[in-house]
Design a protein around this motif. Sequence first.
Motif, short mmCIF file in Angstrom:
data_model
loop_
_atom_site.label_atom_id
_atom_site.label_comp_id
_atom_site.label_asym_id
_atom_site.label_seq_id
_atom_site.Cartn_x
_atom_site.Cartn_y
_atom_site.Cartn_z
N VAL A 479 0.86 -1.18 0.00
CA VAL A 479 0.00 0.00 0.00
C VAL A 479 0.90 1.23 0.00
N ALA A 481 0.96 4.83 0.76
CA ALA A 481 0.24 5.91 1.44
C ALA A 481 1.14 7.12 1.63
N ASN A 504 -1.47 6.62 -2.80
CA ASN A 504 -2.89 6.39 -2.54
C ASN A 504 -3.44 5.23 -3.37
N SER A 505 -2.62 4.20 -3.54
CA SER A 505 -3.07 3.01 -4.24
C SER A 505 -2.42 1.79 -3.60
N GLY A 506 -2.92 0.61 -3.94
CA GLY A 506 -2.39 -0.63 -3.39
C GLY A 506 -2.37 -1.71 -4.45
N TYR A 658 -9.92 -4.17 2.50
CA TYR A 658 -9.93 -2.73 2.26
C TYR A 658 -8.97 -2.04 3.23
N ASP A 659 -8.32 -0.99 2.72
CA ASP A 659 -7.49 -0.12 3.56
C ASP A 659 -8.07 1.29 3.47
N VAL A 676 -9.14 8.05 2.05
CA VAL A 676 -9.04 7.36 0.76
C VAL A 676 -9.23 5.88 1.01
N ILE A 678 -8.88 2.05 -0.32
CA ILE A 678 -8.15 1.21 -1.28
C ILE A 678 -8.69 -0.21 -1.18
N LYS A 679 -8.98 -0.79 -2.32
CA LYS A 679 -9.50 -2.15 -2.38
C LYS A 679 -8.41 -3.07 -2.91
N ALA A 680 -8.13 -4.15 -2.19
CA ALA A 680 -7.11 -5.11 -2.62
C ALA A 680 -7.80 -6.24 -3.37
#
Length: 681
Positions: A479, A481, A504-506, A658-659, A676, A678-680
């Motif tokens: 992730v 961040a 801001n992504s994973g 989710y994060d 924000v 983020i869906k893994a």
Amino acid sequence: MTEMLLRPLPAFVHIALLLLFALSACAAPPEPTATPTATLTPTATLTPLPSATPTPAPLPTVARDAAERAVFRLFHAAPELPPVDIYMEGSAIAFGLSYGEFSSPLPLGEGEYTLRILPRRANPSQTEPLVRESVRVRIGETLLYILRPEGTALRVLRYPQDMRTMALGTARVAAINALLGNVALSVFLDEEIAIGAAQSGGQSTAAREVIARRYTARFLRDDRVLLAAPLTLNSRDSAFLILYGTSEAPRLATLILPTPRESKLRVLHADANVARVDLYLDERLVLEGLSFGTLAEPLNLAVRTYRMRIMPYGAALDSRPLFEGTLPVGEDRQLLLAIYSQRTQFGRQVRTALFNEPLDPPPPGSARLSILNFARQATAVQALNPSVPISEPVPYAALSAPITLSAGRHQLAFNTVERDQPPRTAETAEVNLEAGWNYIYVVLSSLNTPTLLFGTDVQTLFAALPTPTLSNPLSVRLVNAAAEPISVDLIVGETPLFTAVKENSGTAPRLIDSAMRPVRLVRSQSGEVLAEQTLFYAPNSSLVFVLIGRQGAWQLLQSQERTRPSRNSAVLRVIHAAPDAEPISVESPLSASRSTFFGNRPTATPRSAQYFVRLEYGQISSLITLRGNTYTFIARSAIDGTPLAELRDVEIATGLRYDLLLVRGDSGAPRDLRLVLIKAE
């Protein structure tokens, strides 16, 4: 201990309770947890419910350094007690804690606190608590309190968790007997490893260290197995096994925490122009009288950043240091600190260089050798074996990449490269390299200095670690961040596992096929190293790396994910990734716009809230499970309760991780923050 006596309720109170329950059922949808059939009630008086869920009040600020604070959790082990609210010193730390649930970890400073447990949604200023207990906290403690009935009283019992560091490949286990009544238990791992006996309800066994691997935890009463369950212990885990409920229907809860990791530090005096020195870390003398050409014995250091001062030998601590700075110590490293000097316009100044010793195990039958150049007369040093170059030229005060050589004797030569001059052989050495070892050879400025060759038996060091199999996989994800725009790559060993991961992504999870590898996080394309760590294999688990910070202050966090999503639920955690932002609490009131379906029976969406209490920058919350639905998340200041960020009407789908990141807004103002999701996948 404070007791709460149970008294029978008068008939008119039963009627009033039934009317109240009927009215509340009409006014609001049911809560997500089932209500037990019997209730423990302290008095016959009714307490009016507040019109809204109370907002957490602030707790005193605690130190950011984990070594300078304590951690508190509470476990609900009272079968017939409905969900409760937990308050510490007037601050709400958990709402609606149900039977069989842990509260989120609460960091506390040293002192004495008042713990109060109230019926759910009770007004804390008007309601007599079910339990009131004084909690004494000391720095460094990890405390578990268990709420359970004893006869007709409710009690909270205190269990300090042993979080001392352990050797690689080991774990620590203790068992707690929280069953109702006085049921004597014997606890085993598999058939032969006895953890101990807990002769009555509320007792615990002593902690025992065992090999980190997969077991079957067995709880026996009079040689009869009450409960058996699989248990996976990873390297350096500290585990509480809690058996609760009744002897007819026992349940098992586990609290498994990673213990603080240590690192080893070697110190090298690498400059003949520097006299003997003393080394202080955080005001403590750790090395005395280190002279040129000396490599000190390894020091064991806890993971944190130290204040470092290098003093003339025998000088008073309050005198002027030769060098002053910080020493960052990461997890499970073997560090080499070299002391040398440089000529400046102000004269010769003492300097330090910090190196990570290579710990990646070499191939079978071979060893690895790195060259450390402190030959002052040379611009660079190149190693030959015996006349064929085996390394690129190594600049002054630098460590070469590891060179893989067959085990056995080698005749090495070292050529100095001095600007425009032709190379010349400055030193020769015969070395004996053992299989499975990583070595560092130090070239110093004086040829009269004895050869410095030292190494680590990495093959033995990591032999106790489990290795991955198809049935025991480890998955890893990343992730990003970061607090500023940056694209990064995560390299495990020599393999780029993830590339070009933007802020801001994973990533989706990927399987790892090595028991232990060095991990590097680098800036995409440029290859600039932002952070380095060591990855340790943990069977049947998932690992998430989280990049936070900004230029010059990057941090790579590492967190295990022990809770998995299912076809009926998702899992979510919160990451505080906003530098300099205040501590936050996050609530997630469910949207009432939809219903959740279980089988063919629709269930109205509950209006309860989940809370992540007092997260500070760099902290990752525990995982919670959520039903598939539409949610709104609100981050509030943990200091004054002010809403700081909101994310409305987001879809949470079952079966996914989710994060939820708290990040800086575009303006850079102290309270300009965003959430924000983020869906893994």
